[in-house]
Scaffold this motif. Structure first.
Motif: not given
Length: 476
Positions: A228-236
């Motif tokens: 889930i984290w790999t698929s949905y997280a973004m870098k900001v």
């Protein structure tokens, strides 16, 4: 309208009534968006369905100060997406989410006094991805309300089943994929498992109150959270400190990948407030699907990390893993010199063929690796020599034949896999097999197309080869 009427009728009961009215208004906006999407000529959502968890998430984020110009939509095929609820011009924000509504280490871990968070605060050097994978596994277990209560609406909107190659069964993959791709995905699975094994069960034994074995003794929970984290997280990035964070942005994680997307999956936060703004590079009409580019990823990466592939992916490539794959010291030195001369990194191996089927790069790598000493001699002896230039016609013909033989073998292998895939889809009715097969379909098709294009070019070169030398003007 009935939902809104019911909410208004119940508004006298106070906060619950107001909350129901807000949800009903969001529902009406969603239905209006679906109607507008048909008028605007966007993809039909006639048979689309609501997602109650996403509706709750949007309301929760809005109450925290977020703004969205899109709503959740579930297509007939079951894919969730974000569809514009209002016109958004290029350069404008389709969403703005305050810093404290973003799900990340600072918001969920550093601000919490839960036992697991107290330990994770000491382990932040492991990076946001692993810290939040551990936090997410714990929060989604529901065992400690201190972890999930504040984030419950966002957590409920996240998927509860893995969607990427991390959860695919090896035997199933072998049914529908070629050997090289299966080995690549197995290596990915192995790396994630190594990270888990480095932490557990050691943390369960050392700090059982923070890491109960009932949660972290089960690798599948960790793998789902990692998925889930790999698929949905973004870098900001914070524009003032330049620090980069990984976060899940409520609502925005519904924006799917597209080649010509409205925005990108890496963004700078709003200066001063650190709010997330989803600014669009091109405008969107009501009903349009709002999309985000995950980056210049080939289908192999999309399949591994996101569980899907794209037709005609311009970043797709064929990796020649058993041809020009490893270089010795002499070959490496020659490839490094060639890289300096032509401004292209030729040391990157194994050799690859891009979507357009151009051959200069791979032929140069093969030529140098076949005769590194002769290449160095040409560099010293021939004025204005360019690494892409052919000097020895006999050597070039040999290299072309070798490449042709290898490509023919790969095409036959991929076509066999494609035929096997179609057969198994018609005879095997197991959900996991269909999941892997659907993600694999465009990968196989793209690989075959690239190799056939390259083969056509090889055949032309072999047929028309005469002078034994190609001038730099002929470089594609």
């Amino acid at each position: 309208m009935r939902a809104l009427a019911d909410a208004i009728a119940g508004s006298a009961i106070g906060e619950d009534g107001r909350r129901a009215a807000e949800i009903a208004l969001e529902t009406l906006k969603m239905e209006a968006t679906r109607a507008l999407s048909g008028l605007a000529g966007a993809a039909s959502t006639t048979n689309a369905a609501r997602d109650d968890a996403c509706d709750e998430m949007f309301l929760w984020a809005t109450q925290r100060g977020a703004m969205f110009k899109f709503v959740a939509n579930v297509s007939e095929g079951g894919m969730r997406e974000a569809r514009a609820s209002a016109a958004v011009d290029a350069g404008d924000a389709a969403a703005r989410v305050p810093w404290d509504a973003l799900l990340g280490v600072e918001q969920a871990v550093l601000s919490s006094s839960a036992p697991i968070c107290e330990v994770l605060k000491q382990l932040t050097a492991m990076g946001d991805q692993i810290i939040m994978t551990i936090w997410l596994a714990a929060a989604m277990s529901g065992q400690d309300s201190r972890l999930y209560e504040a984030w419950a609406p966002t957590l409920r909107a996240l998927p509860r089943a893995p969607c990427t190659a991390l959860a695919w069964d090896v035997d199933t993959m072998r049914l529908v994929m070629d050997h090289d791709q299966v080995e690549r995905l197995i290596d990915y699975q192995r790396k994630v498992r190594v990270q888990y094994d480095a932490l557990f069960p050691a943390l369960c034994e050392q700090v059982p109150e923070a890491f109960p074995a009932s949660v972290f003794g089960d690798y599948s929970r960790f793998a789902l959270a990692y998925d889930i984290w790999t698929s949905y997280a973004m870098k900001v990035q914070d524009p003032q400190t330049l620090q980069i964070y990984e976060v899940i942005v409520p609502g925005v994680f519904l924006c799917n990948h597209a080649l010509y997307a409205h925005s990108v999956r890496y963004t700078s936060l709003e200066r001063g407030t650190r709010a997330f703004r989803l600014e669009l590079a091109r405008g969107a009409r009501p009903g349009d699907a709002i999309t985000i580019s995950y980056g210049r990823l080939d289908n192999a990466d999309l399949m591994a990390y996101y569980g899907f592939t794209l037709p005609s992916n311009p970043y797709d490539r064929v990796v020649l893993s058993s041809l020009a794959s490893q270089a010795n010291e002499e070959q490496t030195a020659a490839l490094a010199r060639a890289s300096e001369m032509c401004g292209v990194d030729l040391t990157e191996l194994p050799a690859c063929i891009a979507l357009d089927g151009s051959l200069d790069r791979v032929l140069t790598q093969m030529r140098i690796m076949s005769a590194p000493q002769r290449f160095m001699e040409w560099c010293e002896r021939i004025d204005g020599y360019h690494p892409y230039t052919v000097v020895d016609g006999e050597l070039e013909y040999k290299v072309l034949c070798e490449l042709r033989s290898h490509l023919c073998h790969l095409v036959a292998e991929r076509q066999a896999s494609e035929g096997s895939l179609s057969h198994r889809l018609s005879t095997v009715h197991h959900e996991s097999t269909h999941s892997v097969a659907n993600a694999t379909r465009w990968y196989l098709s793209g690989q075959i197309g690239i190799m056939q294009s390259a083969l056509a070019r090889v055949d032309v070169l072999l047929a028309s080869y005469g002078s034994g030398k190609r001038s730099r003007d002929e470089i594609e």
